[in-house]
Design an enzyme around this catalytic site. Structure first.
Site, short mmCIF file in Angstrom:
data_model
loop_
_atom_site.label_atom_id
_atom_site.label_comp_id
_atom_site.label_asym_id
_atom_site.label_seq_id
_atom_site.Cartn_x
_atom_site.Cartn_y
_atom_site.Cartn_z
N LYS A 230 0.19 -2.71 -3.33
CA LYS A 230 1.50 -3.35 -3.16
C LYS A 230 1.33 -4.63 -2.32
O LYS A 230 0.36 -4.80 -1.60
CB LYS A 230 2.48 -2.41 -2.44
CG LYS A 230 2.63 -1.05 -3.11
CD LYS A 230 3.12 -1.14 -4.54
CE LYS A 230 3.17 0.22 -5.19
NZ LYS A 230 3.15 0.15 -6.65
N ASP A 231 2.35 -5.48 -2.43
CA ASP A 231 2.34 -6.74 -1.70
C ASP A 231 2.10 -6.51 -0.21
O ASP A 231 2.66 -5.58 0.37
CB ASP A 231 3.69 -7.45 -1.83
CG ASP A 231 4.03 -7.76 -3.27
OD1 ASP A 231 3.24 -7.40 -4.14
OD2 ASP A 231 5.08 -8.37 -3.50
N LYS A 232 1.32 -7.39 0.40
CA LYS A 232 1.18 -7.33 1.86
C LYS A 232 2.47 -7.81 2.53
O LYS A 232 3.02 -7.12 3.38
CB LYS A 232 0.02 -8.19 2.33
CG LYS A 232 -0.01 -8.29 3.85
CD LYS A 232 -1.21 -9.02 4.39
CE LYS A 232 -1.12 -9.05 5.92
NZ LYS A 232 -2.33 -9.56 6.56
#
Length: 695
Positions: A230-232
């Site tokens: 998932k996106d940081k």
């Protein structure tokens, strides 16, 4: 070389001709909330931090078993004396006294029994401990000379943190197992072998979070399984599995973890694998919206929901540094190993000072050891290359293969994405966005193809960090082995198909290059070959015999050109304090529910016991403050991250003036980039650099 922009990556077109408007994407990470959608179409939320009831029952039984610690072991020690001798019996007695005294188990060292070259005698000792001391475990380690072995005895800590000798049989047998199975022999039969939990994280990428958790648990990172990264720069919740670990141990980490919470524990039979998800649910807040009329927003949002967006691979696919990953991929496909290594290691623009100095130091000195001391550990690819070159000087191909497979394949997959993006733009420029044309490729109808392909070769959306090119933080696509005949799942559109009206623009797909795909039978196919030829690459013949860096050894895949968001909703908000979150996270919801329950319980207690209501209110307020700490810390971190005490209104008002925000909710398949949906809405670049200027 500059950071890649949208035109470099082939991101050129829009579906609608509507005007855009100004809005800031990810002004703070809590403006971008991601919840995984599992294979049962359920949105994954963090709802509870409690240990599951089945574990409580197991712990009750283990408590009964642990009662054996509260008795004398004199007779067993005497029996052991006759088996192993006075010296070893004395060591065992000392160990048992430490255990039964209640001493902290972490401070109890193991004992090593006398060297013994008689294997049958060692077996008898192992069996003696199994029969008489359930709270101890044994293993075999090397003795003082080559012909002897020693038995090591240590406290059984419930299957966690049990280390083994460097040359022990278990370590040798573990080999390349997908998880760390050490110390799991005594796992309760009634529990599934994998603990599944929901990982909630703030402003951390998946690998970073799991690396921290594995370090705290004393296990290898490969013990964990997950469906996708998932996106940081977000607040995200996803499912994770871990092999033979107790929920109580993970739940206890919540007190020590910062920006991470673990919950919704349950035991399952199988671990998660990459790709085992349907997609992600996004809650995105665009701040500082400036628009001539709210009608513009309404028209744009309705168009996005009705017509969707061009399903480009987002900029994060190509890296955030000045050396785009698709250029490294092209170099690998040409077989230029030394050049590829140089591109990965050389100094580049925009990096943090410590990274720049490390790169420059190596460029000037070729001192590998000195560079490794200076190079941050998160630069996984660079460190792997240097460590290999230290062992095998000049072997650049081997150095590239030393990079973890998921990371090194990212470069080649990035080049596939580069070609696909340009082909998608050509399809829109040449043939528009409304109708299927002769020669288009479409999913075949009536055979559940679309349903099947929805889970094939997933591209996991991942936002790299704001630091310069951190190669461990880049998007990666696992290669999918397609069965023979995979290309039969698509067909080329004919004039008869168009006349029948069987296919619509939503059915159009384009291939990611590989050996088992077909190309459109129209002018769009030329784009692939023309761009590849410019880069010195042949899409039908390999230039070298290294399969993993060969486009003809990849099977390829198909990707929908146009994508509509599912369960799309939006609302306009106004706000004054730019540091306050405008959307609730899962942790916020847990805190709110817990506070409501506490207030309810306190009111009941006050009513039943006829206490002074003011005392109850004070107690509830105190509890409320404790619970809200997590969300307040989140707000503080969010505000600190932006580095602005106040956010000025882009409308020109002062910091106390009202501003407008647009909150969006949408679900996308795992192969889609939410940033590309936002781009269609705003008609502006999605690059981090551009949105920083809006701040």
């Amino acid at each position: 070389m500059k950071t890649v922009d949208e035109s470099d990556a082939g991101i050129l077109c829009f579906i609608s001709n509507l005007p855009g408007f100004r809005g800031i994407l990810k002004q703070r990470y809590c403006d971008f909330i991601v919840n995984e959608v599992d294979t049962d179409r359920k949105v994954v939320h963090l709802t509870s931090l409690d240990v599951p009831p089945e574990e409580a029952a197991v712990e009750h039984n283990e408590t009964k078993a642990s009662d054996q610690l509260n008795r004398s072991y004199a007779s067993e020690i005497e029996s052991f004396r006759s088996l192993a001798g006075d010296s070893d019996a004395q060591c065992l007695e000392t160990l048992i006294n430490q255990v039964t005294s209640g001493k902290n188990e972490d401070s109890i060292p193991p004992i090593v029994l006398s060297a013994n070259s008689d294997k049958s005698h060692r077996t008898a000792i192992h069996n003696f401990f199994k029969d008489n001391f359930k709270f101890l475990v044994t293993d075999t380690v090397d003795g003082p000379d080559a012909s002897s072995k020693c038995i090591r005895v240590r406290l059984n800590s419930g299957g966690n943190n049990n280390s083994m000798g460097r040359n022990s049989k278990k370590r040798k047998e573990r080999g390349d197992n997908p998880f760390d199975s050490r110390g799991s022999e005594n796992w309760p039969e009634q529990l599934g072998k994998f603990l599944r939990f929901h990982l909630y994280k703030e402003n951390k990428d998946t690998q970073e979070a799991l690396g921290l958790i594995s370090k705290m648990l004393g296990i290898l990172p490969r013990s964990f399984g997950f469906a996708g990264t998932k996106d940081k720069r977000s607040v995200s919740t996803q499912r994770v599995t871990v092999f033979k670990q107790r929920a109580s141990k993970l739940a206890a980490l919540n007190k020590r973890l910062i920006g991470i919470r673990l919950g919704d524990f349950c035991y399952v039979k199988e671990g998660l694998l990459l790709g085992q998800l349907l997609g992600n649910r996004f809650t995105i807040t665009l701040r500082g919206v400036v628009v001539d009329s709210e009608d513009v927003i309404k028209a744009s949002a309705n168009s996005l929901g009705r017509n969707g967006f061009i399903n480009y691979f987002g900029l994060q696919r190509f890296g955030s540094g000045s050396v785009p990953t698709h250029l490294v991929g092209a170099t690998l496909l040409r077989g230029e190993w030394k050049s590829a290594v140089k591109m990965i290691l050389d100094p580049r623009e925009g990096e943090r000072n410590e990274i720049s100095k490390a790169r420059e130091y190596y460029n000037e000195t070729d001192d590998i050891d000195g560079t490794l001391r200076k190079l941050p550990r998160h630069l996984v690819a660079e460190r792997a290359i240097l460590q290999c070159l230290k062992k095998c000087p000049g072997n650049y191909l081997q150095a590239l293969k030393a990079i973890p497979r998921t990371l090194r394949m990212m470069y080649v997959h990035s080049y596939q994405s580069f070609l696909w993006n340009h082909a998608a733009s050509a399809r829109v420029q040449k043939h528009g966005t409304e109708h299927v044309v002769v020669g288009d490729l479409v999913f075949c109808k009536g055979d559940d193809t679309e349903k099947e392909l929805g889970c094939v070769n997933p591209e996991f959306e991942y936002e790299s960090s704001n630091d310069a090119d951190d190669s461990s933080h880049l998007d990666e696509v696992p290669e999918t082995d397609h069965p023979d005949g995979r290309h039969n799942l698509v067909k080329t559109v004919t004039a008869e198909d168009i006349n029948s009206g069987k296919y619509t623009i939503d059915d159009v797909v384009l291939p990611l290059p590989g050996s088992r795909v077909i190309y459109p039978m129209n002018d769009v196919a030329e784009v692939y070959h023309h761009l590849a030829e410019k880069d010195g690459i042949n899409l039908t013949e390999s230039l070298h015999n290294v399969k993993e860096f060969s486009i003809t050894s990849m099977t390829g895949n198909y990707r929908r050109v146009f994508q509509k968001p599912m369960d799309f909703e939006w609302e306009l908000l106004t706000y004054i304090d730019g540091n306050k979150p405008l959307a609730e996270t899962d942790l916020d919801k847990i805190a709110k529910a817990k506070l409501a329950n506490i207030v309810k319980e306190e009111e009941a207690v006050c009513g039943n016991k006829k206490k002074d209501p003011s005392d109850c209110m004070k107690q509830s307020e105190s509890l409320s403050k404790d619970i809200k700490l997590s969300t307040e810390n989140n707000e503080a971190a969010c505000a600190k991250e932006v580095k602005q005490p106040h956010v000025e209104s882009v409308c020109g008002a002062d910091s106390q003036g009202k501003q407008m925000a647009l909150k969006l909710g949408l679900t996308l398949p795992s192969s889609c980039y939410a940033t590309m949906a936002i781009r269609e809405l705003l008609k502006t670049s999605t690059s981090v650099a551009f949105h920083k200027t809006l701040n």
